[in-house]
Design a protein around this motif. Structure first.
Motif, PDB file in Angstrom:
ATOM      1  N   LYS A  34      10.766  17.126 -27.328  1.00 38.36           N
ATOM      2  CA  LYS A  34      11.851  17.934 -26.638  1.00 38.36           C
ATOM      3  C   LYS A  34      11.080  18.945 -26.094  1.00 38.36           C
ATOM      4  O   LYS A  34      10.705  18.735 -24.689  1.00 38.36           O
ATOM      5  N   ALA A  35      10.752  19.700 -26.424  1.00 43.51           N
ATOM      6  CA  ALA A  35       9.839  21.028 -25.956  1.00 43.51           C
ATOM      7  C   ALA A  35       8.144  20.322 -25.498  1.00 43.51           C
ATOM      8  O   ALA A  35       8.424  21.128 -23.940  1.00 43.51           O
ATOM      9  N   VAL A  36       7.820  19.760 -26.094  1.00 45.82           N
ATOM     10  CA  VAL A  36       6.755  19.394 -25.638  1.00 45.82           C
ATOM     11  C   VAL A  36       6.549  18.785 -24.325  1.00 45.82           C
ATOM     12  O   VAL A  36       5.883  18.904 -23.409  1.00 45.82           O
ATOM     13  N   GLY A  37       7.947  17.847 -23.925  1.00 45.00           N
ATOM     14  CA  GLY A  37       7.803  17.228 -22.788  1.00 45.00           C
ATOM     15  C   GLY A  37       8.361  17.907 -21.869  1.00 45.00           C
ATOM     16  O   GLY A  37       8.031  17.590 -20.283  1.00 45.00           O
ATOM     17  N   GLU A  38       8.543  19.380 -22.043  1.00 47.57           N
ATOM     18  CA  GLU A  38       9.468  19.580 -20.763  1.00 47.57           C
ATOM     19  C   GLU A  38       8.009  21.277 -20.603  1.00 47.57           C
ATOM     20  O   GLU A  38       8.654  21.574 -19.909  1.00 47.57           O
ATOM     21  N   SER A  39       7.902  21.577 -21.482  1.00 47.00           N
ATOM     22  CA  SER A  39       6.728  22.368 -20.776  1.00 47.00           C
ATOM     23  C   SER A  39       5.616  22.639 -21.381  1.00 47.00           C
ATOM     24  O   SER A  39       5.411  21.316 -22.888  1.00 47.00           O
ATOM     25  N   SER A  40       4.188  22.491 -21.100  1.00 48.22           N
ATOM     26  CA  SER A  40       3.031  22.815 -21.555  1.00 48.22           C
ATOM     27  C   SER A  40       2.712  23.466 -22.796  1.00 48.22           C
ATOM     28  O   SER A  40       1.314  23.344 -23.382  1.00 48.22           O
ATOM     29  N   ARG A  41       3.420  24.616 -22.584  1.00 52.18           N
ATOM     30  CA  ARG A  41       2.956  25.812 -22.851  1.00 52.18           C
ATOM     31  C   ARG A  41       4.316  26.351 -24.461  1.00 52.18           C
ATOM     32  O   ARG A  41       5.516  26.151 -23.671  1.00 52.18           O
ATOM     33  N   LEU A  42       3.460  25.657 -25.615  1.00 50.98           N
ATOM     34  CA  LEU A  42       5.327  25.866 -26.595  1.00 50.98           C
ATOM     35  C   LEU A  42       4.878  27.362 -27.726  1.00 50.98           C
ATOM     36  O   LEU A  42       3.629  26.687 -27.980  1.00 50.98           O
ATOM     37  N   VAL A  43       5.353  27.745 -28.316  1.00 50.47           N
ATOM     38  CA  VAL A  43       5.236  29.185 -29.436  1.00 50.47           C
ATOM     39  C   VAL A  43       6.271  28.465 -30.282  1.00 50.47           C
ATOM     40  O   VAL A  43       7.685  28.341 -30.026  1.00 50.47           O
ATOM     41  N   VAL A  44       5.812  28.247 -31.827  1.00 48.44           N
ATOM     42  CA  VAL A  44       7.330  28.342 -32.244  1.00 48.44           C
ATOM     43  C   VAL A  44       6.794  29.328 -33.457  1.00 48.44           C
ATOM     44  O   VAL A  44       5.847  30.024 -34.289  1.00 48.44           O
ATOM     45  N   ASP A  45       8.493  29.953 -33.068  1.00 56.62           N
ATOM     46  CA  ASP A  45       8.284  31.031 -34.081  1.00 56.62           C
ATOM     47  C   ASP A  45       8.996  31.848 -35.032  1.00 56.62           C
ATOM     48  O   ASP A  45       9.963  30.855 -34.984  1.00 56.62           O
ATOM     49  N   MET A  46       8.384  31.410 -36.349  1.00 55.50           N
ATOM     50  CA  MET A  46       8.698  31.275 -37.776  1.00 55.50           C
ATOM     51  C   MET A  46       8.731  33.040 -38.127  1.00 55.50           C
ATOM     52  O   MET A  46       9.017  32.626 -39.661  1.00 55.50           O
ATOM     53  N   ALA A  47       9.547  33.799 -37.539  1.00 55.70           N
ATOM     54  CA  ALA A  47       9.396  35.481 -37.890  1.00 55.70           C
ATOM     55  C   ALA A  47      10.951  34.692 -38.827  1.00 55.70           C
ATOM     56  O   ALA A  47      10.608  35.773 -40.148  1.00 55.70           O
ATOM     57  N   LYS A  48      11.673  34.161 -38.813  1.00 58.08           N
ATOM     58  CA  LYS A  48      12.714  33.964 -39.654  1.00 58.08           C
ATOM     59  C   LYS A  48      12.375  33.064 -40.243  1.00 58.08           C
ATOM     60  O   LYS A  48      13.666  32.865 -40.912  1.00 58.08           O
ATOM     61  N   LEU A  49      11.766  32.257 -40.416  1.00 61.48           N
ATOM     62  CA  LEU A  49      11.377  31.303 -41.804  1.00 61.48           C
ATOM     63  C   LEU A  49      11.184  31.545 -42.489  1.00 61.48           C
ATOM     64  O   LEU A  49       9.942  31.683 -43.288  1.00 61.48           O
ATOM     65  N   SER A  50      11.785  30.584 -43.672  1.00 58.51           N
ATOM     66  CA  SER A  50      11.806  30.849 -45.491  1.00 58.51           C
ATOM     67  C   SER A  50      11.431  30.183 -45.928  1.00 58.51           C
ATOM     68  O   SER A  50      10.738  30.126 -47.190  1.00 58.51           O
ATOM     69  N   TYR A  51      11.098  28.427 -45.620  1.00 67.17           N
ATOM     70  CA  TYR A  51      10.656  27.860 -46.262  1.00 67.17           C
ATOM     71  C   TYR A  51       9.905  26.212 -45.147  1.00 67.17           C
ATOM     72  O   TYR A  51      10.848  26.635 -44.384  1.00 67.17           O
ATOM     73  N   ILE A  52       8.811  25.880 -45.157  1.00 65.58           N
ATOM     74  CA  ILE A  52       8.505  24.631 -44.347  1.00 65.58           C
ATOM     75  C   ILE A  52       7.911  24.055 -45.082  1.00 65.58           C
ATOM     76  O   ILE A  52       6.632  23.835 -45.968  1.00 65.58           O
ATOM     77  N   SER A  53       8.558  22.263 -45.429  1.00 68.67           N
ATOM     78  CA  SER A  53       8.260  21.178 -46.477  1.00 68.67           C
ATOM     79  C   SER A  53       6.963  20.802 -45.928  1.00 68.67           C
ATOM     80  O   SER A  53       6.288  20.793 -44.758  1.00 68.67           O
ATOM     81  N   SER A  54       6.365  19.802 -46.375  1.00 67.00           N
ATOM     82  CA  SER A  54       4.862  19.285 -45.742  1.00 67.00           C
ATOM     83  C   SER A  54       5.839  17.891 -44.734  1.00 67.00           C
ATOM     84  O   SER A  54       5.047  18.154 -43.939  1.00 67.00           O
ATOM     85  N   ALA A  55       6.989  17.760 -44.669  1.00 71.35           N
ATOM     86  CA  ALA A  55       7.851  17.179 -43.886  1.00 71.35           C
ATOM     87  C   ALA A  55       7.688  18.020 -41.943  1.00 71.35           C
ATOM     88  O   ALA A  55       7.365  17.023 -41.495  1.00 71.35           O
ATOM     89  N   GLY A  56       8.160  19.435 -42.704  1.00 67.82           N
ATOM     90  CA  GLY A  56       8.012  19.697 -41.535  1.00 67.82           C
ATOM     91  C   GLY A  56       6.435  20.426 -40.963  1.00 67.82           C
ATOM     92  O   GLY A  56       6.449  20.212 -39.645  1.00 67.82           O
ATOM     93  N   LEU A  57       5.739  20.140 -42.141  1.00 59.38           N
ATOM     94  CA  LEU A  57       3.973  20.158 -41.309  1.00 59.38           C
ATOM     95  C   LEU A  57       3.756  19.377 -40.170  1.00 59.38           C
ATOM     96  O   LEU A  57       3.224  19.277 -39.589  1.00 59.38           O
TER      97      LEU A  57
END
Lengths: 112, 716
Positions: A34-57
């Motif tokens: 959705k964000a990519v569709g609305e904006s051409s510039r996207l930052v995914v901030d992971m400051a509070k992300l504790s875990y990301i699995s391969s599905a997230g990748l």
């Protein structure tokens, strides 16, 4: 997982929080697409992300592929070391711009 | 105020007015009659007075007759011989004699006064010239009363005296007034008084003053009035008639007063008046009494009828009071009320029957509703039973107001029934919906079961294609196991020969889960095997597989792969890594080290990516542990991750274990850490132990690996 979205200087910033695994990767993917569709510039901030699995990748990969035809750019910021390691190990570090914090990422994407 | 009282008051007022009018009119008529009676009385007294005067005049006439018949007198008169006249009169003894006359005048034919009883030198004639002339002309004089000398009242009569046929002169004689009064007194039989013009008693009637009645009469004297007045003296009632007396020459000279005792007449009249008023009063009272009695009797009937109507109005048609019948309006009203009461009694009786019937029906309906309520679900049943109990309670409360109670209860019952109907129909709809849902759910469940069976098949397939048994090689001890997560995952491992002296081993992790991941895993495995067996080496194998996978990767799936080739003759391990966790190498002394990190992107993420290749020589007794992130990222209930450090430690404890023992030890440590927490990812682990190069027959062993009996069973 908790995701909030805000616009900083014309750049969409998605702030992720908690865990992204196969159980909620689809939701994460929905936000990203959705964000990519609305904006051409996207930052995914992971400051509070504790875990990301391969599905997230995979969700990030999908978003990157969607953004590519229209010249959109996706940058990642503020990864914790163990998350950074996941990206390094999988080689995804070379697929995304990675910055120390969201401000730097926004600036790198040309945010005014 | 009651109608009865109002009628009585109205009649009383009417009667009073009528009686007043009657009395007033009768009083007026009495006054008129009284007036007439007085006039008559006055006329009678007047007549009596005229008679009395006439009587006195008659006595004078007799004296005048003797004078006229005496020739001496006539001659002397004609001759004008005053002396002879005086002597003759004295002889005859006329003046002051028994004839009773007090005054006498003899007048010559020419009008000269020849003789007078008045002894004065120039006596005044009894009559004036105007009165004398008619007498001297031969006509007799009318008699009358005359005031002489301004103070003496006389009854006077004059007559001509004839000498032959000629009038020689005239004789005028007078008699004292009291004589006439005396005559009047005798004729009317009352007390007679005479007063002068000024109202004072006359000289000649001085004895009147002596009359004991005079003091009472005196204040009433009105000399000029002709009329009758009444007064009371000494306890007696008198009527005082006042008659003015006229002089011969004209004018009033005196007033005669006649007092008659009318005590008896007045008393009688008073008596009659009282009797009349009393009679009228009695008639009034009697009429009122009769009216009152009649009204009482009539209104008693009306009161009873009204009472009966009020009883009906209060809903007491049963209280029975006998209403008297009658033919008048009130009687007919009473009759109508009686009929009405009978109708009301019938209605009440039938209402009672209807109410009992209604109550029976209500009880029946309530029982049926209760029976129906039992079939409802718990909440609706409880609510309905509460409502029924409330209706029951209100029925008992409403016992006193019966018909109202029945109506209300019917309304409540209808309300309860309508709610019950709503509930039943709602429940019916819900039941229908639930049945439909259940049918759908059953269909879904059937589909789900079918899907689960298919998934189970997929998982079984996935597990089946993983090598279950490993060749029993002299150089290499190997064991592997995948513990799948609940959902079909994308982990896999592989072990296969690529030449007579080389074996390949793989551990991989497909991103995502489910059937797509399983398919992707199958494809990856097949491609890896196909390309690896062509002997192009690890890096080239990875590059080719990556390009093939990335070419048609709409789903953007990727797979991390660690791929190694081991030369059984030398123990040299060549490997390439596509984004996978670096395996761990344990030396005989128990030291644990990561295999060198080699740059390489996860396969299928991006085409045309370079993959590096490294090689190392294993020492005899070295153990290599390959694993997926399902091991290091296993979580326990406290959300804590197993992590690299724990893995390194656990692996370190397996330094002298067999491959199978090491595998079991590591997985047991992971299981001990997660302590039954739900497994979110496949846990896959492959363990190699390099025993050292075989002195001989290594190639044969490798070549016969696929068909070799006595394989080591892999854990499943």
């Amino acid at each position: 997982m908790n995701i909030t979205e805000e616009a900083v200087n014309g750049v969409t910033v998605l702030r992720t929080e908690g865990r992204i695994d196969s159980g909620n990767a689809a939701e994460f993917e929905g936000h990203l697409v959705k964000a990519v569709g609305e904006s051409s510039r996207l930052v995914v901030d992971m400051a509070k992300l504790s875990y990301i699995s391969s599905a997230g990748l995979r969700s990030l990969l999908i978003a990157a592929k969607k953004a590519r035809p229209s010249g959109g750019r996706i940058a990642l910021s503020a990864m914790a070391p163990h998350i950074r390691e996941v990206f390094d190990l999988s080689g995804f570090s070379s697929l995304f711009e990675i910055h120390g914090d969201a401000g730097a990422a926004v600036a790198a994407l040309g945010g005014a | 105020m009651q109608l009865q009282t109002r009628i009585i008051l109205f009649v009383l007022a009417t009667l009073t007015v009528v009686a007043g009018l009657l009395t007033g009119f009768s009083s007026l008529r009495e006054d008129a009659a009284d007036h007439r009676a007085r006039e008559l009385e006055l006329a009678r007294l007047d007549t009596a007075w005229q008679l009395a005067v006439a009587g006195a005049a008659g006595r004078i006439d007799r004296t005048l007759g003797r004078l006229a018949g005496d020739p001496e007198i006539v001659r002397a008169l004609a001759a004008g011989d005053r002396g002879a006249l005086g002597i003759r009169i004295a002889v005859l003894g006329l003046a002051g004699g028994d004839g009773g006359i007090t005054d006498l005048n003899l007048i010559a034919g020419n009008g000269d006064l020849l003789f007078s009883t008045d002894p004065s030198l120039d006596p005044a004639p009894l009559l004036g010239r105007a009165a004398l002339d008619p007498i001297l002309s031969g006509r007799r004089l009318a008699r009358g009363v005359r005031l002489v000398d301004g103070q003496r009242l006389l009854v006077v009569t004059g007559a001509p005296l004839y000498a032959g046929a000629e009038v020689a002169g005239a004789a005028v004689a007078g008699l004292g007034f009291p004589a006439a009064l005396e005559a009047l007194r005798q004729s009317v039989g009352g007390r007679v008084f005479a007063v002068g013009r000024d109202g004072a008693p006359l000289d000649g009637a001085a004895n009147d003053i002596q009359d004991p009645l005079w003091p009472a009469v005196a204040p009433l004297v009105r000399p000029a009035e002709r009329g009758i007045a009444e007064f009371t003296a000494s306890g007696r009632r008198y009527a005082l008639a006042s008659l003015p007396v006229a002089d011969l020459a004209g004018g009033r000279v005196a007033t005669v007063l006649i007092a008659s005792d009318v005590t008896q007449a007045v008393e009688e009249r008073t008596l009659w008046s009282v009797a009349y008023i009393a009679a009228v009063g009695l008639v009034l009272l009697g009429a009122l009494g009769l009216l009152y009695g009649y009204l009482r009797r009539s209104f008693a009937v009306l009161d009873s009828a009204v009472g009966a109507l009020q009883d009906l109005a209060r809903g007491r048609a049963m209280g029975y009071v006998e209403l008297p019948a009658g033919n008048d309006e009130i009687g007919r009203i009473a009759g109508a009320v009686e009929v009405f009461r009978g109708v009301m009694r019938d209605i009440e009786r039938s209402a009672g029957q209807r109410e009992r019937r209604l109550r029976r029906q209500q009880r029946f309906i309530r029982r049926q509703m209760e029976a129906l309520a039992v079939t409802l679900e718990e909440e609706a049943r409880q609510s309905l039973l509460d409502e029924l109990r409330q209706i029951e309670a209100e029925t008992h409360d409403a016992q006193s107001a019966q018909s109202k109670g029945v109506g209300d209860e019917l309304g409540l019952l209808a309300l309860g029934f309508s709610r019950l109907a709503t509930r039943v129909s709602t429940q019916q709809v819900q039941l229908t919906q639930m049945v439909r849902d259940l049918r759908d759910a059953l269909a879904d469940k059937r589909r789900l079961i079918s899907l689960q069976q298919e998934l189970e098949i997929a998982r079984t397939m996935q597990l089946t294609i993983l090598p279950q048994v490993f060749p029993d090689l002299a150089e290499l001890d190997i064991a592997a196991r995948m513990i799948p997560a609940k959902e079909v995952g994308g982990d896999f491992y592989d072990f296969f020969p690529i030449s007579e002296t080389k074996v390949a081993f793989v551990i991989a992790d497909v991103s995502g889960k489910g059937i797509p991941a399983a398919f992707f895993m199958l494809i990856t495995r097949t491609m890896l095997r196909a390309i690896a067996e062509s002997g192009v080496g690890p890096a080239e194998t990875m590059r080719r597989v990556n390009n093939l996978l990335a070419a048609e990767n709409e789903q953007m799936m990727f797979v991390t792969v660690f791929y190694g080739e081991l030369d059984l003759r030398t123990g040299v391990l060549a490997f390439s890594n596509g984004g996978h966790n670096p395996p761990l190498r344990i030396a005989r002394d128990g030291s644990v080290r990561e295999l060198e990190r080699v740059p390489g992107m996860a396969l299928a993420a991006m085409p045309d990516m370079p993959y590096a290749e490294r090689s190392l020589a294993l020492e005899a007794g070295d153990m290599v542990v390959l694993f997926t992130d399902g091991v290091t990222e296993a979580f326990n209930d406290s959300e804590a991750m197993y992590g690299d450090a724990r893995l390194v430690e656990a692996v370190g404890r397996q330094a002298s274990a067999t491959a199978r023992g090491g595998l079991d030890g590591v997985l047991a440590d992971v299981a001990g850490f997660t302590a039954g927490a739900p497994q979110s990812d496949d846990i896959t682990c492959l363990v190699l132990r390099w025993r050292g190069a075989a002195p001989d027959g290594a190639s044969a062993a490798a070549a016969s690996m696929d068909a070799a009996p006595g394989m080591v069973e892999a854990a499943v």
